[in-house]
Scaffold this motif. Structure first.
Motif, PDB file in Angstrom:
ATOM      1  N   ASN A   1       0.490  -1.618  -5.445  1.00  0.00           N
ATOM      2  CA  ASN A   1       0.572  -0.520  -4.482  1.00  0.00           C
ATOM      3  C   ASN A   1      -0.357   0.614  -4.944  1.00  0.00           C
ATOM      4  O   ASN A   1      -1.261   0.382  -5.764  1.00  0.00           O
ATOM      5  N   GLU A   2      -0.135   1.798  -4.429  1.00  0.00           N
ATOM      6  CA  GLU A   2      -0.948   2.964  -4.800  1.00  0.00           C
ATOM      7  C   GLU A   2      -0.076   4.098  -5.330  1.00  0.00           C
ATOM      8  O   GLU A   2      -0.337   5.271  -5.106  1.00  0.00           O
ATOM      9  N   ILE A   3       0.939   3.738  -6.058  1.00  0.00           N
ATOM     10  CA  ILE A   3       1.890   4.713  -6.600  1.00  0.00           C
ATOM     11  C   ILE A   3       1.267   5.403  -7.813  1.00  0.00           C
ATOM     12  O   ILE A   3       0.698   4.751  -8.691  1.00  0.00           O
ATOM     13  N   THR A   4       1.385   6.752  -7.861  1.00  0.00           N
ATOM     14  CA  THR A   4       0.861   7.541  -8.992  1.00  0.00           C
ATOM     15  C   THR A   4       1.965   8.086  -9.891  1.00  0.00           C
ATOM     16  O   THR A   4       1.667   8.735 -10.896  1.00  0.00           O
TER      17      THR A   4
ATOM     18  N   ASN B   1       0.818  -1.223   0.000  1.00  0.00           N
ATOM     19  CA  ASN B   1       0.000   0.000   0.000  1.00  0.00           C
ATOM     20  C   ASN B   1       0.848   1.268   0.000  1.00  0.00           C
ATOM     21  O   ASN B   1       0.524   2.270   0.650  1.00  0.00           O
ATOM     22  N   LEU B   2       1.906   1.234  -0.755  1.00  0.00           N
ATOM     23  CA  LEU B   2       2.796   2.393  -0.845  1.00  0.00           C
ATOM     24  C   LEU B   2       2.203   3.425  -1.802  1.00  0.00           C
ATOM     25  O   LEU B   2       1.780   3.092  -2.907  1.00  0.00           O
ATOM     26  N   SER B   3       2.200   4.685  -1.378  1.00  0.00           N
ATOM     27  CA  SER B   3       1.763   5.770  -2.263  1.00  0.00           C
ATOM     28  C   SER B   3       2.940   6.470  -2.926  1.00  0.00           C
ATOM     29  O   SER B   3       2.766   7.202  -3.908  1.00  0.00           O
ATOM     30  N   ASN B   4       4.139   6.261  -2.411  1.00  0.00           N
ATOM     31  CA  ASN B   4       5.357   6.819  -2.989  1.00  0.00           C
ATOM     32  C   ASN B   4       6.424   5.735  -3.044  1.00  0.00           C
ATOM     33  O   ASN B   4       6.386   4.764  -2.277  1.00  0.00           O
ATOM     34  N   ILE B   5       7.364   5.924  -3.934  1.00  0.00           N
ATOM     35  CA  ILE B   5       8.493   4.997  -4.017  1.00  0.00           C
ATOM     36  C   ILE B   5       9.412   5.237  -2.823  1.00  0.00           C
ATOM     37  O   ILE B   5       9.780   6.384  -2.534  1.00  0.00           O
TER      38      ILE B   5
ATOM     39  N   ASN C   1       3.215  -2.503 -12.196  1.00  0.00           N
ATOM     40  CA  ASN C   1       1.862  -2.938 -12.514  1.00  0.00           C
ATOM     41  C   ASN C   1       0.990  -2.947 -11.251  1.00  0.00           C
ATOM     42  O   ASN C   1       1.494  -3.058 -10.127  1.00  0.00           O
ATOM     43  N   GLU C   2      -0.325  -2.821 -11.507  1.00  0.00           N
ATOM     44  CA  GLU C   2      -1.332  -2.809 -10.443  1.00  0.00           C
ATOM     45  C   GLU C   2      -1.107  -1.650  -9.465  1.00  0.00           C
ATOM     46  O   GLU C   2      -1.071  -1.831  -8.245  1.00  0.00           O
ATOM     47  N   ASN C   3      -0.976  -0.448 -10.009  1.00  0.00           N
ATOM     48  CA  ASN C   3      -0.851   0.758  -9.202  1.00  0.00           C
ATOM     49  C   ASN C   3      -1.939   1.760  -9.614  1.00  0.00           C
ATOM     50  O   ASN C   3      -2.948   1.371 -10.215  1.00  0.00           O
ATOM     51  N   MET C   4      -1.719   3.049  -9.320  1.00  0.00           N
ATOM     52  CA  MET C   4      -2.724   4.085  -9.589  1.00  0.00           C
ATOM     53  C   MET C   4      -2.208   5.133 -10.568  1.00  0.00           C
ATOM     54  O   MET C   4      -2.597   6.294 -10.515  1.00  0.00           O
TER      55      MET C   4
END
Length: 349
Positions: A31-34, A11-15, A55-58
């Motif tokens: 994760n939730e990386i944009t 559930n990471l939003s940033n690297i 893959n499978e991020n935002m």
């Protein structure tokens, strides 16, 4: 030596910034990386990276230079995101990239110029997007391509892709299930074997080019006619030479507006200044009709003034002249007191 870093499903939003700089394989899937600007700066520090899995991020947009400085990257997986827009220089700097996976996204339009910098690209996965056509402008050296799951339309826009698939040695995975929809019948047929009349497409292309040329010529004719009209309406000076007028641009409208504003403001100021004076003139002016008695009195006074002489010695004449010159209109009480009249009557008595 291969150094792998697994950061999947956290559930990471940033690297993360605490990763080793010498890693060669980085997995950040699920994760939730944009892929913000801060994420791109962190990725630039992994100069030895050869495989990257996002893959499978935002991610929704791939901006220019999203993966620059990753010159050793060979595999990039950005599938199962929300990508709808891919900028032209999104993959700039990936000279060694050979496998690119953009499947399961929301891409509606994709220009082949996006892949111009990918000189080593061999496998391209575009399946399950929203692509209806794909123009091939640069020569691809692909060995394998995935195109199934897109709403391809069997029209002239798909002709260059069909010709490229037929002429090149590329392998299209799931060839039979990669279909396009016929506009009239809504029937699905394989892209490679779809009957797209090339003659009609060439006719449409030539007609569109003719329309463009015609519209361009019309614009040129109008501009030349305007220039001719301006040059012919130039005035001739005293020396017989024609004064060339400058080409009229869009600045004259601004000048006209400024002049109109200045003149209007001046008129308003003058009106505001002069209005009280004009109003006082109109109010003070009163016209009444001259009565008959007033005109007779004026004539008598005027005649008396002209006939009078400064060398009068007779007292009676003096009295008569004084009475004519100083005739008074009787008041309502009917009585006027005059010292001179009393003196004259006294002397006569």
């Amino acid at each position: 030596q291969q150094v792998t870093c697994e950061e999947s499903g956290k559930n990471l939003s940033n690297i993360p910034t605490n990763l080793f700089q010498n890693i060669t394989k980085l997995s950040l899937k699920n994760n939730e990386i944009t892929l913000k600007d801060s994420d791109k700066e962190i990725l630039q520090s992994f100069i030895n990276l050869t495989e990257l899995y996002l893959n499978e991020n935002m991610i929704s947009v791939l901006y220019n230079n999203s993966f620059c400085n990753l010159t050793k990257l060979t595999t990039l997986d950005i599938s199962n995101n929300h990508i709808s827009t891919v900028h032209k220089a999104a993959f700039a700097g990936l000279n060694q990239l050979s496998v690119l996976n953009l499947s399961y996204n929301r891409i509606t339009q994709l220009d082949s110029d996006v892949f111009t910098s990918l000189r080593s690209l061999t496998v391209l996965n575009l399946q399950y997007n929203f692509l209806k056509y794909f123009h091939i402008k640069s020569p691809f050296k692909l060995t394998k391509i995935f195109l199934t799951g897109n709403p391809w339309t069997c029209s002239c826009d798909l002709l260059d892709l069909q010709m490229w698939l037929t002429a090149s040695s590329v392998i299209m995975e799931n060839e039979n299930s990669t279909t396009c929809i016929l506009p009239n019948t809504e029937e699905k047929v394989p892209i490679k074997t779809a009957a797209i009349p090339s003659a009609e497409c060439k006719t449409e292309a030539s007609s569109s080019e003719d329309d463009i040329v015609t519209s361009t010529s019309v614009v040129k004719l109008k501009s030349s006619a305007l220039v001719t009209a301006l040059t012919t309406s130039n005035t001739t000076g005293n020396n017989g030479t024609r004064a060339e007028l400058p080409l009229v641009g869009k600045s004259w409208t601004f000048l006209a507006g400024v002049l109109g504003f200045v003149l209007g403001t001046t008129l308003l100021i003058l009106t505001a200044i002069k209005c009280p004076t004009w109003c006082s003139y109109l109010i003070s002016y009163s016209h009444h009709r001259l009565e008959e008695n007033d005109s007779e009195m004026f004539e008598q006074e005027f005649s008396a003034d002209t006939s009078s002489s400064p060398t009068v010695s007779n007292d009676e004449d003096l009295t008569v002249i004084f009475e004519k010159n100083h005739a008074f209109v009787p008041e309502e009480d009917g009585f006027i007191e005059d010292k001179y009249i009393d003196l004259t009557l006294t002397e006569e008595s």
